[in-house]
Design a protein around this motif. Structure first.
Motif, PDB file in Angstrom:
ATOM      1  N   GLY A   1      87.409 -10.006  95.780  1.00  0.00           N
ATOM      2  CA  GLY A   1      88.402 -10.962  95.328  1.00  0.00           C
ATOM      3  C   GLY A   1      88.473 -12.170  96.230  1.00  0.00           C
TER       4      GLY A   1
ATOM      5  N   PRO B   1      88.330  -5.211  87.619  1.00  0.00           N
ATOM      6  CA  PRO B   1      89.786  -5.400  87.640  1.00  0.00           C
ATOM      7  C   PRO B   1      90.314  -6.099  88.886  1.00  0.00           C
ATOM      8  N   GLN B   2      89.825  -5.719  90.069  1.00  0.00           N
ATOM      9  CA  GLN B   2      90.372  -6.339  91.282  1.00  0.00           C
ATOM     10  C   GLN B   2      90.011  -7.813  91.378  1.00  0.00           C
TER      11      GLN B   2
ATOM     12  N   VAL C   1      89.562  -9.914  88.707  1.00  0.00           N
ATOM     13  CA  VAL C   1      90.388 -10.631  87.741  1.00  0.00           C
ATOM     14  C   VAL C   1      91.830 -10.710  88.227  1.00  0.00           C
ATOM     15  N   GLN C   2      92.330  -9.597  88.760  1.00  0.00           N
ATOM     16  CA  GLN C   2      93.720  -9.572  89.226  1.00  0.00           C
ATOM     17  C   GLN C   2      93.936 -10.549  90.373  1.00  0.00           C
ATOM     18  N   LYS C   3      93.010 -10.565  91.308  1.00  0.00           N
ATOM     19  CA  LYS C   3      93.152 -11.445  92.475  1.00  0.00           C
ATOM     20  C   LYS C   3      93.149 -12.909  92.053  1.00  0.00           C
TER      21      LYS C   3
ATOM     22  N   THR D   1      93.850 -14.111  89.022  1.00  0.00           N
ATOM     23  CA  THR D   1      95.039 -14.366  88.208  1.00  0.00           C
ATOM     24  C   THR D   1      96.270 -14.552  89.085  1.00  0.00           C
ATOM     25  N   ASP D   2      96.419 -13.703  90.086  1.00  0.00           N
ATOM     26  CA  ASP D   2      97.578 -13.795  90.989  1.00  0.00           C
ATOM     27  C   ASP D   2      97.586 -15.105  91.764  1.00  0.00           C
TER      28      ASP D   2
ATOM     29  N   HIS E   1      89.970  -6.707  80.589  1.00  0.00           N
ATOM     30  CA  HIS E   1      90.824  -7.863  80.307  1.00  0.00           C
ATOM     31  C   HIS E   1      92.011  -7.485  79.432  1.00  0.00           C
TER      32      HIS E   1
ATOM     33  N   LEU F   1      94.658  -5.890  81.581  1.00  0.00           N
ATOM     34  CA  LEU F   1      95.324  -6.805  82.510  1.00  0.00           C
ATOM     35  C   LEU F   1      96.080  -7.922  81.799  1.00  0.00           C
TER      36      LEU F   1
ATOM     37  N   THR G   1      94.623 -10.447  80.344  1.00  0.00           N
ATOM     38  CA  THR G   1      93.868 -11.692  80.504  1.00  0.00           C
ATOM     39  C   THR G   1      92.876 -11.819  79.351  1.00  0.00           C
TER      40      THR G   1
END
Length: 458
Positions: free
Chosen positions: A308, A343-344, A346-348, A350-351, A393, A396, A398
């Motif tokens: 990330g 996932p990690q 995309v999450q990072k 997005t955050d 996606h 999450l 997204t």
């Protein structure tokens, strides 16, 4: 009173006014040729620097707007074409087959997503390839590895495998003729929605594809409904089509960089969209630095080892202003890793608040060697990675914004499986790729029907 003397216009800026465009020359760089003849190299770069642009800044700006819509979940990107284009295959028949296949896929995806599909080819510039080794050995003879027609020839001889800079100029002219033909096809009636739909009926005539009959019937009904309502099919005879390639040979990319007279900013006019590969995305390296300086939309390939923090640093370097449509992350994890590794990332991202376009490359992480010695991919693995991409996606919240595939419009046999299955015995007579295995025409359309089904549920 005499009239004032006319003032001379302000000088048009040139790339010489942007010394930062050459900062990459002092940075670490990989995957570059060792040109045999320095004089030929200098002459080729000089010639490229004076040739007209292959694409125009206004076209690039339109693509950036389209990609911004995709990053916001309002469009879907379909990017496809050869692993490595060859000069020999730049014929009208081969080019039209690739364009036709992408258009056919796009119709199916448009229906499935109920969204515009951005059509982009790995075409008109994809003539160079990174290699895992500088050399290749056969029967005790060692020669430079084949790096794409822009660098050397595929034939295993000393003369062919030498790095010849005159090929850079040939790549430019081949790209120009390819783009001319693409523009003619996509603006001259070849892309008529009714014609493309008719082609897809040919795909459905194969009993092996009966599982997609329900979706095909729905599209057919929608087309008949449009006709009954008097839809303006004249407007549907033309489509936008963009060209992309991996920006691997920076001497070529730099030579084709021009300053836009409207904005005074640099554009790499070798293609509309350029991407940085998994092997060349070093944050402190030449490729990332150079592409951070041009206005084109940029893609970056991200493999399963990407963290990330890596992604955030790439965003900071390539898209510091967080401009919609500027940056696309093309994930290539492999079917066995996509659900764990993506996932990690995309999450990072997005955050962080960054809005990038997420695209799935299900090809490069799924390459294997067949029992009879051919480099191949299993269609089921390719499809499974796409499914994993959508699952991540969707979980999450997204948007899975695109598909990046190596494919051809020809009836080759390079990837195993599919509804009308290819087996390894077919490789002997129908394997044509000079680098990586591609989905053939039928496998590409099958992929479109499968992705359309996933899009309809997103």
């Amino acid at each position: 009173m005499s009239s004032p003397l006319p003032t001379s216009p302000s000088p048009v800026p040139t790339t010489a006014d942007y010394p930062e465009l050459d900062a990459w020359r002092g940075l670490p760089i990989s995957q570059q040729p060792q040109w045999r003849d320095e004089a030929v190299y200098q002459s080729s770069i000089s010639e490229l620097s004076t040739l007209p642009p292959l694409v125009f800044a206004g076209e690039v700006d339109v693509l950036r707007e389209r990609l911004a819509a995709a990053a916001q979940g309002k469009a879907f990107l379909l990017q496809g074409g050869d692993c490595a284009e060859t000069f020999e295959a730049a014929t009208a028949d081969r080019i039209s087959a690739r364009v036709r296949t992408i258009l056919q896929m796009a119709v199916v995806l448009t229906y499935g997503a109920s969204l515009p599909v951005i059509k982009m080819g790995r075409m008109a510039g994809q003539f160079a390839k990174p290699r895992s080794s500088n050399d290749e050995t056969r029967d005790g003879v060692t020669l430079p590895a084949y790096r794409g027609d822009m660098v050397n020839g595929f034939e295993f001889t000393d003369e062919s495998r030498g790095h010849d800079a005159s090929r850079l100029v040939k790549a430019y002219h081949t790209s120009a003729s390819t783009l001319n033909l693409i523009r003619a096809f996509t603006q001259g009636g070849f892309a008529d929605l009714r014609l493309v739909h008719h082609w897809n009926k040919g795909f459905m005539a194969n009993p092996a594809h009966s599982r997609y009959e329900s979706l095909a019937r729905e599209i057919d009904r929608a087309m008949k409904f449009m006709e009954a309502c008097g839809s303006d099919f004249e407007a549907l005879k033309r489509v936008e089509f963009f060209a992309s390639h991996e920006a691997l040979l920076l001497d070529y990319e730099r030579a084709l960089t021009r300053i836009d007279s409207r904005t005074g900013t640099p554009y790499d006019t070798s293609g509309h969209f350029l991407w940085i590969g998994e092997r060349t995305r070093d944050l402190e390296g030449a490729h990332v630095d150079f592409l951070s300086k041009v206005r084109n939309p940029i893609g970056v390939k991200l493999g399963p080892k990407t963290t990330g923090d890596d992604a955030l640093r790439l965003i900071e370097k390539l898209d510091p202003n967080r401009e919609p449509g500027r940056l696309t992350f093309i994930t290539r994890m492999g079917a066995g890793a996509i659900r764990e590794k993506l996932p990690q990332l995309v999450q990072k991202v997005t955050d962080s608040g960054a809005q990038v376009l997420w695209v799935c490359d299900p090809m490069h992480g799924n390459t294997v060697t067949s029992p009879n010695g051919y480099k191949t991919r299993n269609f089921d693995d390719v499809v499974d990675e796409v499914r994993g991409f959508f699952e991540v996606h969707n979980a999450l919240g997204t948007f899975p914004g695109g598909l990046h595939i190596e494919m051809t419009g020809d009836d080759v046999a390079e990837c195993l499986g599919g509804a009308d299955p290819i087996d390894q015995d077919a490789f002997v007579s129908r394997y044509e790729s000079v680098c990586d295995p591609r989905l053939n025409h039928m496998q590409s359309l099958e992929m479109a029907f499968l992705v359309a089904g996933a899009l309809s549920k997103s």
